[in-house]
Write an enzyme that holds these catalytic residues in place. Sequence first.
Site, PDB file in Angstrom:
ATOM      1  N   SER A 179       0.780  -1.094   0.006  1.00 24.53           N
ATOM      2  CA  SER A 179       0.105   0.130  -0.018  1.00 24.53           C
ATOM      3  C   SER A 179       0.860   1.180   0.074  1.00 24.53           C
ATOM      4  O   SER A 179       1.786   1.347  -0.934  1.00 24.53           O
ATOM      5  CB  SER A 179      -0.934  -0.070   1.196  1.00 24.53           C
ATOM      6  OG  SER A 179      -2.079   0.908   0.863  1.00 24.53           O
ATOM      7  N   ASP A 277      -9.823  -5.065  -5.715  1.00 29.60           N
ATOM      8  CA  ASP A 277      -9.335  -3.849  -5.324  1.00 29.60           C
ATOM      9  C   ASP A 277      -9.581  -2.608  -6.225  1.00 29.60           C
ATOM     10  O   ASP A 277      -9.088  -2.872  -7.420  1.00 29.60           O
ATOM     11  CB  ASP A 277      -7.770  -3.917  -4.891  1.00 29.60           C
ATOM     12  CG  ASP A 277      -7.176  -2.746  -4.310  1.00 29.60           C
ATOM     13  OD1 ASP A 277      -7.957  -1.672  -4.052  1.00 29.60           O
ATOM     14  OD2 ASP A 277      -6.170  -2.732  -3.740  1.00 29.60           O
ATOM     15  N   HIS A 309      -7.871  -4.906  -1.156  1.00 29.50           N
ATOM     16  CA  HIS A 309      -6.789  -4.012  -0.934  1.00 29.50           C
ATOM     17  C   HIS A 309      -5.582  -4.671   0.096  1.00 29.50           C
ATOM     18  O   HIS A 309      -6.250  -5.090   1.081  1.00 29.50           O
ATOM     19  CB  HIS A 309      -6.945  -2.539  -0.562  1.00 29.50           C
ATOM     20  CG  HIS A 309      -5.833  -1.926  -0.629  1.00 29.50           C
ATOM     21  ND1 HIS A 309      -5.265  -1.516  -1.719  1.00 29.50           N
ATOM     22  CD2 HIS A 309      -5.244  -1.137   0.363  1.00 29.50           C
ATOM     23  CE1 HIS A 309      -4.151  -0.575  -1.453  1.00 29.50           C
ATOM     24  NE2 HIS A 309      -4.197  -0.446  -0.020  1.00 29.50           N
TER      25      HIS A 309
END
Length: 335
Positions: A179, A277, A309
Amino acid sequence: MTISARIVLLVLLVFHSQLLAISTDLLYDIYPFVRVYKDGRVERFTGTDFVPASIDPTTGAQSKDIEISHNVSARIYLPKNSNKYRKIPLLVYFHGGAFFTGSPFNQVYQNHLNSLVSKANVVAVSVNYRLAPEHPLPVGYEDSWAALKWVISHSKGNANETWLKDYADFGHVYLGGDSAGGNIAHNVAMRVGLDKTDQGIVLDGMFLNSPHFWGKKPIGNENKTKFIKLKRVMESIWIHAYPNSTGLDDPLVNPAKDPNISSLGCKRVLIIEGGNDILKGRGFYYKKSLIKSKWNGVVKVVDVKGEGHDFGIGNSPKAKEMVNHIASFLNQGEV
Ligand SMILES: *[C@@H]1O[C@H](CO)[C@@H](O)[C@H](O)[C@H]1NC(C)=O
Ligand SMILES: *[C@@H]1O[C@H](CO)[C@@H](O)[C@H](O)[C@H]1NC(C)=O
Ligand SMILES: *[C@@H]1O[C@H](CO)[C@@H](O)[C@H](O)[C@H]1NC(C)=O
Ligand SMILES: *[C@@H]1O[C@H](CO)[C@@H](O)[C@H](O)[C@H]1NC(C)=O
Ligand SMILES: *[C@@H]1O[C@H](CO)[C@@H](O)[C@H](O)[C@H]1NC(C)=O
Protein backbone atom coordinates in the site's frame (compact mmCIF):
# COMPACT_ATOMS: atom_id res chain seq x y z
CA MET A 1 -46.21 13.83 23.85
CA THR A 2 -45.80 10.73 25.99
CA ILE A 3 -42.93 10.52 28.44
CA SER A 4 -41.13 7.96 26.37
CA ALA A 5 -41.47 10.06 23.22
CA ARG A 6 -39.98 13.00 25.13
CA ILE A 7 -37.09 10.84 26.28
CA VAL A 8 -36.46 9.67 22.74
CA LEU A 9 -36.53 13.26 21.53
CA LEU A 10 -34.15 14.36 24.28
CA VAL A 11 -31.76 11.53 23.51
CA LEU A 12 -31.88 12.43 19.83
CA LEU A 13 -31.19 16.10 20.59
CA VAL A 14 -28.24 15.30 22.83
CA PHE A 15 -26.87 12.86 20.29
CA HIS A 16 -27.26 15.37 17.49
CA SER A 17 -25.52 18.14 19.41
CA GLN A 18 -22.66 15.76 20.18
CA LEU A 19 -22.37 14.91 16.52
CA LEU A 20 -22.25 18.61 15.73
CA ALA A 21 -19.61 19.19 18.38
CA ILE A 22 -17.54 16.35 16.96
CA SER A 23 -17.93 17.50 13.38
CA THR A 24 -16.97 21.09 14.17
CA ASP A 25 -13.89 20.00 16.14
CA LEU A 26 -12.78 17.77 13.34
CA LEU A 27 -10.28 19.05 10.78
CA TYR A 28 -10.43 15.91 8.64
CA ASP A 29 -11.39 12.29 8.95
CA ILE A 30 -9.67 9.45 7.12
CA TYR A 31 -11.06 6.61 9.19
CA PRO A 32 -9.64 4.11 10.16
CA PHE A 33 -6.20 5.53 9.44
CA VAL A 34 -6.45 8.89 11.11
CA ARG A 35 -8.75 11.57 12.51
CA VAL A 36 -7.25 15.01 12.98
CA TYR A 37 -8.89 17.66 15.18
CA LYS A 38 -8.64 21.41 15.00
CA ASP A 39 -6.89 21.54 18.37
CA GLY A 40 -4.11 19.41 16.90
CA ARG A 41 -5.22 16.09 18.38
CA VAL A 42 -4.49 13.07 16.19
CA GLU A 43 -6.29 9.74 16.60
CA ARG A 44 -5.31 6.51 14.85
CA PHE A 45 -7.60 3.50 14.84
CA THR A 46 -5.38 0.83 13.37
CA GLY A 47 -1.72 -0.12 13.20
CA THR A 48 -0.71 1.30 16.58
CA ASP A 49 -0.27 -1.90 18.60
CA PHE A 50 3.23 -2.95 19.64
CA VAL A 51 4.64 -6.45 19.89
CA PRO A 52 8.23 -6.86 21.02
CA ALA A 53 11.01 -8.18 18.81
CA SER A 54 11.55 -11.86 19.51
CA ILE A 55 12.53 -15.29 18.35
CA ASP A 56 9.38 -16.34 16.55
CA PRO A 57 8.22 -19.73 17.90
CA THR A 58 6.60 -20.71 14.58
CA THR A 59 9.38 -19.88 12.11
CA GLY A 60 12.45 -19.55 14.30
CA ALA A 61 13.15 -16.13 12.74
CA GLN A 62 14.82 -13.64 15.07
CA SER A 63 14.11 -9.93 15.21
CA LYS A 64 15.54 -6.93 17.04
CA ASP A 65 14.94 -3.19 17.09
CA ILE A 66 17.67 -0.76 16.11
CA GLU A 67 18.21 2.99 15.81
CA ILE A 68 19.33 4.15 12.40
CA SER A 69 19.45 7.84 13.26
CA HIS A 70 17.80 10.33 15.55
CA ASN A 71 14.78 10.21 13.22
CA VAL A 72 14.61 6.67 11.91
CA SER A 73 14.55 3.24 13.48
CA ALA A 74 13.87 -0.25 12.19
CA ARG A 75 13.13 -3.82 13.14
CA ILE A 76 15.58 -6.22 11.55
CA TYR A 77 15.13 -9.94 10.92
CA LEU A 78 17.36 -12.95 10.54
CA PRO A 79 15.99 -16.32 9.45
CA LYS A 80 16.61 -19.52 11.40
CA ASN A 81 19.91 -21.33 10.75
CA SER A 82 21.65 -18.27 9.32
CA ASN A 83 25.27 -18.88 8.53
CA LYS A 84 27.99 -16.23 8.24
CA TYR A 85 29.69 -18.25 5.55
CA ARG A 86 26.73 -18.28 3.24
CA LYS A 87 25.37 -14.78 2.73
CA ILE A 88 21.74 -14.33 1.81
CA PRO A 89 19.70 -11.64 -0.02
CA LEU A 90 18.69 -8.49 1.80
CA LEU A 91 15.18 -7.07 1.80
CA VAL A 92 14.41 -3.48 2.83
CA TYR A 93 10.70 -3.29 3.63
CA PHE A 94 8.26 -0.36 3.96
CA HIS A 95 4.96 -0.91 5.79
CA GLY A 96 1.60 0.48 4.70
CA GLY A 97 -0.99 2.63 6.50
CA ALA A 98 -1.86 5.46 4.10
CA PHE A 99 1.27 7.40 5.22
CA PHE A 100 -0.59 8.12 8.49
CA THR A 101 -0.33 4.98 10.56
CA GLY A 102 1.36 1.58 10.95
CA SER A 103 4.86 0.61 12.01
CA PRO A 104 7.21 -2.34 11.76
CA PHE A 105 6.35 -3.07 15.39
CA ASN A 106 2.72 -4.12 15.17
CA GLN A 107 1.44 -7.67 15.07
CA VAL A 108 0.47 -7.71 11.40
CA TYR A 109 3.93 -6.68 10.19
CA GLN A 110 5.75 -8.78 12.76
CA ASN A 111 3.89 -11.83 11.41
CA HIS A 112 4.32 -10.82 7.78
CA LEU A 113 8.07 -10.21 8.05
CA ASN A 114 8.69 -13.36 10.12
CA SER A 115 6.93 -15.30 7.44
CA LEU A 116 8.69 -13.54 4.52
CA VAL A 117 12.22 -13.91 5.88
CA SER A 118 11.63 -17.57 6.73
CA LYS A 119 10.07 -18.56 3.42
CA ALA A 120 12.58 -16.53 1.37
CA ASN A 121 15.65 -17.05 3.59
CA VAL A 122 16.60 -13.37 3.50
CA VAL A 123 17.77 -10.76 6.00
CA ALA A 124 15.16 -7.98 6.30
CA VAL A 125 15.11 -4.40 7.53
CA SER A 126 11.58 -3.15 8.20
CA VAL A 127 11.79 0.64 8.25
CA ASN A 128 10.10 2.86 10.82
CA TYR A 129 9.77 6.08 8.82
CA ARG A 130 7.97 9.06 10.37
CA LEU A 131 4.27 9.51 9.70
CA ALA A 132 1.93 12.28 8.60
CA PRO A 133 0.32 14.47 9.79
CA GLU A 134 2.94 15.22 12.47
CA HIS A 135 5.60 14.73 9.80
CA PRO A 136 4.03 15.42 6.42
CA LEU A 137 5.60 13.95 3.29
CA PRO A 138 8.27 14.18 1.96
CA VAL A 139 9.60 13.31 5.46
CA GLY A 140 8.56 9.65 5.03
CA TYR A 141 10.43 9.48 1.72
CA GLU A 142 13.52 11.16 3.19
CA ASP A 143 13.55 8.80 6.19
CA SER A 144 13.16 5.79 3.93
CA TRP A 145 15.99 6.94 1.68
CA ALA A 146 18.18 7.59 4.74
CA ALA A 147 17.40 4.06 5.94
CA LEU A 148 18.45 2.54 2.61
CA LYS A 149 21.66 4.58 2.57
CA TRP A 150 22.46 3.42 6.09
CA VAL A 151 21.79 -0.19 5.15
CA ILE A 152 24.03 -0.07 2.10
CA SER A 153 26.80 1.76 3.96
CA HIS A 154 27.46 -1.68 5.48
CA SER A 155 28.59 -2.91 2.10
CA LYS A 156 31.61 -0.61 2.32
CA GLY A 157 32.32 -1.37 5.97
CA ASN A 158 31.08 2.07 7.06
CA ALA A 159 28.59 0.77 9.61
CA ASN A 160 28.55 -1.98 12.15
CA GLU A 161 25.21 -3.75 12.45
CA THR A 162 26.38 -7.37 12.63
CA TRP A 163 23.20 -8.90 11.21
CA LEU A 164 23.81 -6.90 8.03
CA LYS A 165 27.60 -7.02 7.97
CA ASP A 166 27.81 -10.75 8.60
CA TYR A 167 24.79 -12.19 6.81
CA ALA A 168 23.61 -9.90 4.01
CA ASP A 169 24.66 -10.33 0.39
CA PHE A 170 24.87 -6.75 -0.89
CA GLY A 171 24.97 -8.09 -4.42
CA HIS A 172 21.31 -9.09 -3.98
CA VAL A 173 19.27 -6.28 -2.44
CA TYR A 174 15.50 -5.96 -2.78
CA LEU A 175 12.91 -3.38 -1.83
CA GLY A 176 9.35 -4.28 -0.90
CA GLY A 177 6.27 -2.68 0.54
CA ASP A 178 2.50 -2.76 0.77
CA SER A 179 0.00 0.00 0.00
CA ALA A 180 1.63 3.33 1.04
CA GLY A 181 4.80 1.30 1.64
CA GLY A 182 4.64 0.13 -1.99
CA ASN A 183 4.49 3.76 -3.05
CA ILE A 184 7.53 4.47 -0.88
CA ALA A 185 9.46 1.47 -2.26
CA HIS A 186 8.87 2.72 -5.81
CA ASN A 187 10.03 6.23 -4.93
CA VAL A 188 13.12 4.95 -3.16
CA ALA A 189 13.93 2.81 -6.23
CA MET A 190 13.55 5.94 -8.40
CA ARG A 191 16.15 7.67 -6.25
CA VAL A 192 18.46 4.68 -6.52
CA GLY A 193 18.17 4.98 -10.31
CA LEU A 194 18.76 8.74 -10.41
CA ASP A 195 21.50 8.86 -7.78
CA LYS A 196 24.80 8.86 -9.61
CA THR A 197 27.04 8.22 -6.60
CA ASP A 198 28.54 4.76 -6.27
CA GLN A 199 26.20 2.95 -3.95
CA GLY A 200 28.14 -0.25 -3.60
CA ILE A 201 25.05 -2.42 -4.00
CA VAL A 202 23.02 -4.03 -6.69
CA LEU A 203 19.31 -3.42 -6.32
CA ASP A 204 17.99 -6.57 -7.95
CA GLY A 205 14.32 -5.99 -7.69
CA MET A 206 11.27 -4.75 -5.92
CA PHE A 207 7.85 -6.13 -5.02
CA LEU A 208 4.84 -3.90 -4.52
CA ASN A 209 1.82 -5.28 -2.72
CA SER A 210 -1.32 -3.25 -3.61
CA PRO A 211 0.79 -0.11 -4.16
CA HIS A 212 -0.82 3.22 -3.33
CA PHE A 213 -0.81 5.02 -6.70
CA TRP A 214 -3.49 7.36 -7.95
CA GLY A 215 -4.12 10.23 -10.34
CA LYS A 216 -6.46 13.07 -11.24
CA LYS A 217 -8.33 11.12 -13.87
CA PRO A 218 -9.59 7.58 -14.25
CA ILE A 219 -7.43 5.38 -16.43
CA GLY A 220 -8.02 2.71 -19.05
CA ASN A 221 -10.68 0.29 -17.92
CA GLU A 222 -10.93 1.69 -14.39
CA ASN A 223 -14.60 1.61 -13.46
CA LYS A 224 -15.69 5.29 -13.49
CA THR A 225 -18.40 4.79 -10.86
CA LYS A 226 -15.92 3.18 -8.52
CA PHE A 227 -13.30 5.83 -9.35
CA ILE A 228 -15.66 8.57 -8.25
CA LYS A 229 -16.50 6.65 -5.10
CA LEU A 230 -12.86 6.34 -4.13
CA LYS A 231 -11.74 9.75 -5.40
CA ARG A 232 -12.70 11.64 -2.24
CA VAL A 233 -10.77 9.41 0.15
CA MET A 234 -7.75 9.02 -2.15
CA GLU A 235 -7.55 12.80 -2.55
CA SER A 236 -7.99 13.33 1.15
CA ILE A 237 -5.15 10.92 1.97
CA TRP A 238 -2.71 12.49 -0.48
CA ILE A 239 -3.54 16.14 0.15
CA HIS A 240 -3.31 15.73 3.92
CA ALA A 241 -0.28 13.43 3.87
CA TYR A 242 1.57 15.81 1.54
CA PRO A 243 0.07 19.33 1.74
CA ASN A 244 2.90 20.75 -0.36
CA SER A 245 2.48 18.27 -3.18
CA THR A 246 1.54 19.48 -6.65
CA GLY A 247 -1.61 17.32 -6.40
CA LEU A 248 -2.93 13.96 -7.55
CA ASP A 249 -0.73 13.90 -10.66
CA ASP A 250 2.43 14.46 -8.65
CA PRO A 251 4.82 11.78 -9.98
CA LEU A 252 5.29 10.62 -6.40
CA VAL A 253 1.72 9.29 -6.41
CA ASN A 254 1.15 9.00 -10.17
CA PRO A 255 4.39 7.51 -11.53
CA ALA A 256 2.98 7.52 -15.07
CA LYS A 257 3.53 11.30 -14.98
CA ASP A 258 7.20 10.91 -14.10
CA PRO A 259 9.44 11.86 -17.06
CA ASN A 260 12.25 9.93 -15.34
CA ILE A 261 10.44 6.65 -14.84
CA SER A 262 12.75 4.80 -17.25
CA SER A 263 15.51 5.39 -14.66
CA LEU A 264 13.84 3.15 -12.07
CA GLY A 265 16.81 1.65 -10.23
CA CYS A 266 16.13 -2.06 -10.51
CA LYS A 267 15.53 -4.62 -13.24
CA ARG A 268 12.80 -6.85 -11.80
CA VAL A 269 9.44 -5.68 -10.49
CA LEU A 270 6.63 -7.82 -9.10
CA ILE A 271 3.28 -6.19 -8.43
CA ILE A 272 0.57 -8.01 -6.49
CA GLU A 273 -3.03 -6.85 -6.73
CA GLY A 274 -6.25 -8.05 -5.13
CA GLY A 275 -8.80 -8.75 -7.86
CA ASN A 276 -11.51 -6.78 -6.02
CA ASP A 277 -9.32 -3.80 -5.16
CA ILE A 278 -10.42 -0.64 -6.94
CA LEU A 279 -6.77 0.42 -6.93
CA LYS A 280 -5.64 -2.59 -8.94
CA GLY A 281 -5.89 -0.76 -12.28
CA ARG A 282 -3.06 1.45 -11.03
CA GLY A 283 -0.76 -1.56 -10.79
CA PHE A 284 -1.44 -2.44 -14.42
CA TYR A 285 -1.03 1.22 -15.39
CA TYR A 286 2.33 1.29 -13.60
CA LYS A 287 3.46 -1.75 -15.56
CA LYS A 288 2.33 -0.13 -18.80
CA SER A 289 4.18 3.10 -17.98
CA LEU A 290 7.41 1.22 -17.27
CA ILE A 291 7.20 -0.72 -20.53
CA LYS A 292 6.31 2.38 -22.54
CA SER A 293 9.24 4.31 -21.04
CA LYS A 294 11.75 1.76 -22.37
CA TRP A 295 12.91 1.03 -18.82
CA ASN A 296 15.34 -1.85 -19.08
CA GLY A 297 13.69 -4.51 -16.92
CA VAL A 298 10.98 -7.09 -16.43
CA VAL A 299 7.67 -6.32 -14.73
CA LYS A 300 4.74 -8.55 -13.89
CA VAL A 301 1.37 -7.98 -12.24
CA VAL A 302 -0.24 -10.85 -10.36
CA ASP A 303 -3.99 -10.29 -10.12
CA VAL A 304 -5.41 -12.45 -7.35
CA LYS A 305 -9.10 -13.20 -7.81
CA GLY A 306 -11.52 -12.57 -4.98
CA GLU A 307 -9.09 -10.61 -2.81
CA GLY A 308 -9.17 -6.98 -1.69
CA HIS A 309 -6.69 -4.17 -1.05
CA ASP A 310 -3.54 -5.25 0.81
CA PHE A 311 -4.73 -8.84 1.30
CA GLY A 312 -1.09 -9.95 0.95
CA ILE A 313 -0.09 -8.99 4.50
CA GLY A 314 -2.91 -11.04 6.03
CA ASN A 315 -3.39 -14.68 6.93
CA SER A 316 -5.65 -15.97 4.18
CA PRO A 317 -4.53 -18.99 2.12
CA LYS A 318 -4.06 -16.68 -0.88
CA ALA A 319 -1.89 -14.34 1.20
CA LYS A 320 0.28 -17.32 2.14
CA GLU A 321 0.53 -18.28 -1.53
CA MET A 322 1.68 -14.73 -2.28
CA VAL A 323 4.39 -14.95 0.38
CA ASN A 324 5.66 -18.08 -1.39
CA HIS A 325 5.57 -16.25 -4.71
CA ILE A 326 7.55 -13.34 -3.25
CA ALA A 327 10.01 -15.77 -1.67
CA SER A 328 10.71 -17.29 -5.06
CA PHE A 329 11.05 -13.80 -6.58
CA LEU A 330 13.63 -12.87 -3.91
CA ASN A 331 15.63 -15.95 -4.86
CA GLN A 332 15.87 -15.11 -8.55
CA GLY A 333 12.84 -17.17 -9.45
CA GLU A 334 10.85 -15.83 -12.35
CA VAL A 335 9.09 -12.50 -11.88
C1 LIG B 1 15.73 14.73 11.61
O1 LIG B 1 14.69 15.38 10.90
C2 LIG B 1 14.68 16.79 11.00
C3 LIG B 1 13.49 17.33 10.25
O2 LIG B 1 12.37 16.54 10.41
C4 LIG B 1 15.96 17.35 10.41
O3 LIG B 1 15.99 18.75 10.58
C5 LIG B 1 17.17 16.70 11.08
O4 LIG B 1 18.33 17.11 10.42
C6 LIG B 1 17.07 15.19 11.04
N1 LIG B 1 18.15 14.59 11.82
C7 LIG B 1 18.94 13.66 11.30
C8 LIG B 1 20.00 13.16 12.22
O5 LIG B 1 18.81 13.23 10.18
C1 LIG C 1 32.98 -0.33 13.35
O1 LIG C 1 33.74 -1.10 14.24
C2 LIG C 1 35.15 -0.90 14.12
C3 LIG C 1 35.84 -1.88 15.04
O2 LIG C 1 35.23 -1.94 16.30
C4 LIG C 1 35.47 0.55 14.48
O3 LIG C 1 36.86 0.79 14.34
C5 LIG C 1 34.71 1.46 13.53
O4 LIG C 1 34.91 2.80 13.89
C6 LIG C 1 33.22 1.16 13.54
N1 LIG C 1 32.58 1.91 12.49
C7 LIG C 1 31.43 2.57 12.65
C8 LIG C 1 30.93 3.30 11.46
O5 LIG C 1 30.81 2.59 13.70
C1 LIG D 1 -18.84 -0.32 -11.95
O1 LIG D 1 -19.03 -0.40 -10.54
C2 LIG D 1 -20.38 -0.28 -10.17
C3 LIG D 1 -20.46 -0.18 -8.65
O2 LIG D 1 -19.75 -1.20 -8.01
C4 LIG D 1 -21.17 -1.45 -10.74
O3 LIG D 1 -22.52 -1.34 -10.39
C5 LIG D 1 -21.00 -1.46 -12.26
O4 LIG D 1 -21.62 -2.60 -12.81
C6 LIG D 1 -19.54 -1.44 -12.66
N1 LIG D 1 -19.40 -1.26 -14.10
C7 LIG D 1 -18.57 -1.99 -14.84
C8 LIG D 1 -18.54 -1.63 -16.29
O5 LIG D 1 -17.88 -2.89 -14.39
C1 LIG E 1 5.39 23.86 2.45
O1 LIG E 1 6.43 24.57 1.81
C2 LIG E 1 6.73 25.81 2.40
C3 LIG E 1 7.72 26.54 1.52
O2 LIG E 1 8.81 25.70 1.19
C4 LIG E 1 7.27 25.57 3.82
O3 LIG E 1 7.55 26.79 4.45
C5 LIG E 1 6.20 24.81 4.62
O4 LIG E 1 6.72 24.48 5.88
C6 LIG E 1 5.79 23.55 3.90
N1 LIG E 1 4.66 22.96 4.59
C7 LIG E 1 4.63 21.68 4.95
C8 LIG E 1 3.39 21.20 5.62
O5 LIG E 1 5.56 20.91 4.75
C1 LIG F 1 14.20 13.90 -13.28
O1 LIG F 1 15.57 13.71 -13.03
C2 LIG F 1 16.33 14.91 -13.03
C3 LIG F 1 17.79 14.52 -12.91
O2 LIG F 1 18.01 13.77 -11.75
C4 LIG F 1 15.85 15.79 -11.88
O3 LIG F 1 16.56 16.99 -11.87
C5 LIG F 1 14.36 16.06 -12.04
O4 LIG F 1 13.89 16.78 -10.93
C6 LIG F 1 13.60 14.76 -12.18
N1 LIG F 1 12.20 15.06 -12.48
C7 LIG F 1 11.20 14.63 -11.72
C8 LIG F 1 9.83 15.03 -12.15
O5 LIG F 1 11.37 13.94 -10.73
